[in-house]
Scaffold this motif. Structure first.
Motif, PDB file in Angstrom:
ATOM      1  N   HIS A 352       0.869  -1.181   0.000  1.00  0.00           N
ATOM      2  CA  HIS A 352       0.000   0.000   0.000  1.00  0.00           C
ATOM      3  C   HIS A 352       0.904   1.229   0.000  1.00  0.00           C
ATOM      4  O   HIS A 352       2.099   1.109  -0.305  1.00  0.00           O
ATOM      5  CB  HIS A 352      -0.924  -0.021   1.210  1.00  0.00           C
ATOM      6  N   ASN A 441      -6.650   0.560   4.736  1.00  0.00           N
ATOM      7  CA  ASN A 441      -6.768  -0.725   4.040  1.00  0.00           C
ATOM      8  C   ASN A 441      -7.898  -1.535   4.649  1.00  0.00           C
ATOM      9  O   ASN A 441      -8.400  -1.223   5.737  1.00  0.00           O
ATOM     10  CB  ASN A 441      -5.442  -1.490   4.123  1.00  0.00           C
ATOM     11  N   ASP A 442      -8.296  -2.581   3.936  1.00  0.00           N
ATOM     12  CA  ASP A 442      -9.423  -3.404   4.372  1.00  0.00           C
ATOM     13  C   ASP A 442      -9.144  -4.168   5.662  1.00  0.00           C
ATOM     14  O   ASP A 442     -10.077  -4.609   6.347  1.00  0.00           O
ATOM     15  CB  ASP A 442      -9.820  -4.390   3.270  1.00  0.00           C
ATOM     16  N   ASP A 444      -7.548  -2.929   8.224  1.00  0.00           N
ATOM     17  CA  ASP A 444      -7.485  -1.970   9.326  1.00  0.00           C
ATOM     18  C   ASP A 444      -6.215  -2.165  10.156  1.00  0.00           C
ATOM     19  O   ASP A 444      -6.240  -2.128  11.387  1.00  0.00           O
ATOM     20  CB  ASP A 444      -8.727  -2.075  10.223  1.00  0.00           C
TER      21      ASP A 444
END
Length: 559
Positions: A352, A441-442, A444
């Motif tokens: 990321h 981000n998904d 967390d």
């Protein structure tokens, strides 16, 4: 008429229009085509069959892409001539027979079947030869660059995104390339660590093929100066890998030369270099050479899942290595220890970009942490939240009313604790410390400081709930905020000392890579091994043994 029938065959085989007839419906037309003994008709015949496409019992894994590739060519052969020869075949076969050096399996790319068909001029054999070559080209390129398995086939929290490759486009480009072997070699992952691991793989394959090394066996904790019947086995084990250079392999005394050898072994296995042969050191000593080969291959695969460009300036976390490295051009890398997730709550693997920092953060406690960690403490001590500067809210709704945790029967609440929101205020007790480094981000998860500094002295640091706690948050903040002249060291310190929460957006986001490297080569060129803390290497080896017949999840032809 023949061209029209071929077009019908193509469209039916590929489902080229809504409501098209299935492939088997074309069979009545095939006798009309049989009088034309060209290879294109034979190729169309093979690709029109329902079900998997197999040659010599080997499944061609890229059936959808093969159909598209040959359909756009009108089913003309791509590689073969009328004399039964495929000029590109020898170079292709020679390349894939060396696939083991890339950690791949040569037989996945049909070398024997291709060689057997070279020089055989009958039409059916030529069609098979052409299909085998095309499938091998597609398969080898995808496997080499994107990997044989998707990360999610190993574990849900492996969220790396391998390069998307179109096998049909690969075959087109390969056909136009002047040197097929050189073209395919160009799919080798560009990362220096991958190249280093390829050399390591060669060495360890040689060791494993020669019988590996003897196990150190079981036994008590060994310390320098002790005598034990298991010491000779320890000497033989370390002598086999060159760590122990002494001549006496039979002495039962744990002497100074053997201690030095144990410390050397511990140094490249990520163990405490104390010279004590305890449970962790003995477990590492007993890993067989064949297992090391499998681990090296697993780590090469994980490098295939990485994007080509990691970022000129980037942060990389090695989860089983418990380390963070900040890379920037022209300077020594920033290095620090980290704490990662437990086995039950592993830190995910993905890439990321860090785009902002939060100084003096609050911490909204995730429901899983509230249920698994906070609830038992509240049952024992209803005053726990107040003691740790945590505010309790009656719900997650905006403007929810504050509650006094001491007036609630937490034992009866049980798992319904997740209906409450808990927020810890900034300060010395805050679990996130003084700064967190954000890349939404998904999962967390994020990087953050911690007040529990003593835990960094531990050798095994899988202790968090999934986020990554960093050993030197000040140094990481300096690294990320490099070039932000208005954010001097003095200003950062003033903000931190003030105790107020402040979000700072970076002028340029920085790539961050959460990786899982159990084998890597350090800056000194030494091969390093780390404990497979989440059993990802084992899961990879098991999944590879059960490899699915298609790779549509790894490399999908573009519609």
């Amino acid at each position: 008429m023949r061209v029209l029938l071929r077009r019908v065959l193509v469209l039916c085989a590929l489902g080229g229009w809504p409501g098209a007839a299935p492939a088997h419906a074309v069979e009545p037309f095939l006798p009309a085509l049989a009088e034309a003994t060209e290879a294109d008709v034979a190729i169309a015949r093979r690709l029109s069959k329902d079900g998997p496409l197999e040659v010599d019992g080997q499944r061609l894994r890229n059936l959808a892409a093969l159909r598209r590739f040959y359909a756009e060519r009108g089913f003309d052969p791509a590689w073969t001539d009328g004399a039964g020869l495929a000029p590109a075949a020898p170079g292709l076969v020679a390349l894939v027979r060396q696939a083991e050096r890339e950690g791949l399996e040569p037989q996945h790319y049909h070398p024997d079947a291709i060689e057997r068909r070279q020089g055989m001029a009958d039409v059916a054999t030529l069609a098979e030869l052409d299909l085998l070559i095309t499938d091998a080209v597609m398969e080898y390129a995808v496997d080499l660059r994107a990997g044989r398995l998707t990360p999610r086939q190993i574990a849900a929290e492996l969220a790396a995104v391998p390069p998307r490759l179109d096998p049909q486009e690969i075959a087109r480009a390969a056909l136009a390339a002047p040197d097929l072997a050189a073209f395919l070699t160009g799919f080798t992952p560009p990362h220096p660590q991958y190249a280093a691991l390829r050399d390591v793989l060669k060495r360890y394959r040689t060791v494993a093929a020669a019988g590996g090394w003897p196990a150190a066996g079981e036994g008590p904790v060994l310390k320098p100066g002790m005598r034990d019947a298991g010491v000779p086995a320890l000497r033989r084990r370390l002598a086999a890998t060159g760590d122990y250079a002494g001549k006496d392999l039979s002495s039962t005394l744990y002497d100074a030369p053997l201690e030095a050898a144990v410390k050397r072994f511990q140094s490249y296995n990520g163990l405490s270099q104390d010279g004590v042969v305890g449970a962790s050191t003995r477990a590492a000593l007993n890993v067989p050479a064949a297992r090391r080969v499998g681990q090296i291959i697993a780590n090469m695969e994980r490098w295939r899942w990485m994007e080509d460009d990691l970022g000129e300036r980037h942060v990389m976390v090695n989860i089983p290595g418990y380390t963070l490295k900040g890379v920037a051009p022209g300077v020594e890398p920033l290095r620090m220890p980290v704490i990662v997730g437990t086995v039950e709550r592993p830190t995910p693997v993905f890439s990321h970009r860090i785009n902002h920092l939060v100084f003096n953060p609050t911490w909204t406690i995730p429901p899983t942490v509230a249920r698994n960690d906070i609830l038992p403490k509240l049952i024992r001590n209803p005053g726990y939240l107040k003691e740790h500067d945590i505010t309790l809210y009656e719900s997650w709704a905006a403007g929810a009313r504050k509650l006094d945790a001491r007036g609630i029967d937490w034992r009866s609440v049980g798992s319904r604790i997740t209906r409450y929101r808990m927020r810890q205020d900034p300060g010395p007790k805050n679990s996130l410390g003084q700064v967190k480094f954000m890349f939404p981000n998904d999962f967390d998860v994020y990087l953050h400081d911690t007040p529990a500094r003593d835990k960094f002295s531990r050798n095994a640091r899988g202790l968090s709930s999934g986020c990554v706690r960093v050993g030197d948050p000040d140094a990481l903040a300096r690294f990320l905020m490099e070039g932000m002249a208005d954010w001097t060291e003095e200003r950062r310190r003033q903000v931190l000392d003030a105790g107020e929460t402040k979000t700072v957006w970076l002028r340029q986001s920085i790539p961050v890579h959460l990786t899982y490297q159990t084998v890597f080569v350090d800056d000194a060129g030494r091969t390093q091994f780390r404990e497979d803390i989440y059993d990802r290497d084992g899961a990879f080896m098991n999944a590879l043994m059960k490899r699915l017949p298609t790779q549509q999840t790894v490399a999908q032809a573009v519609d």
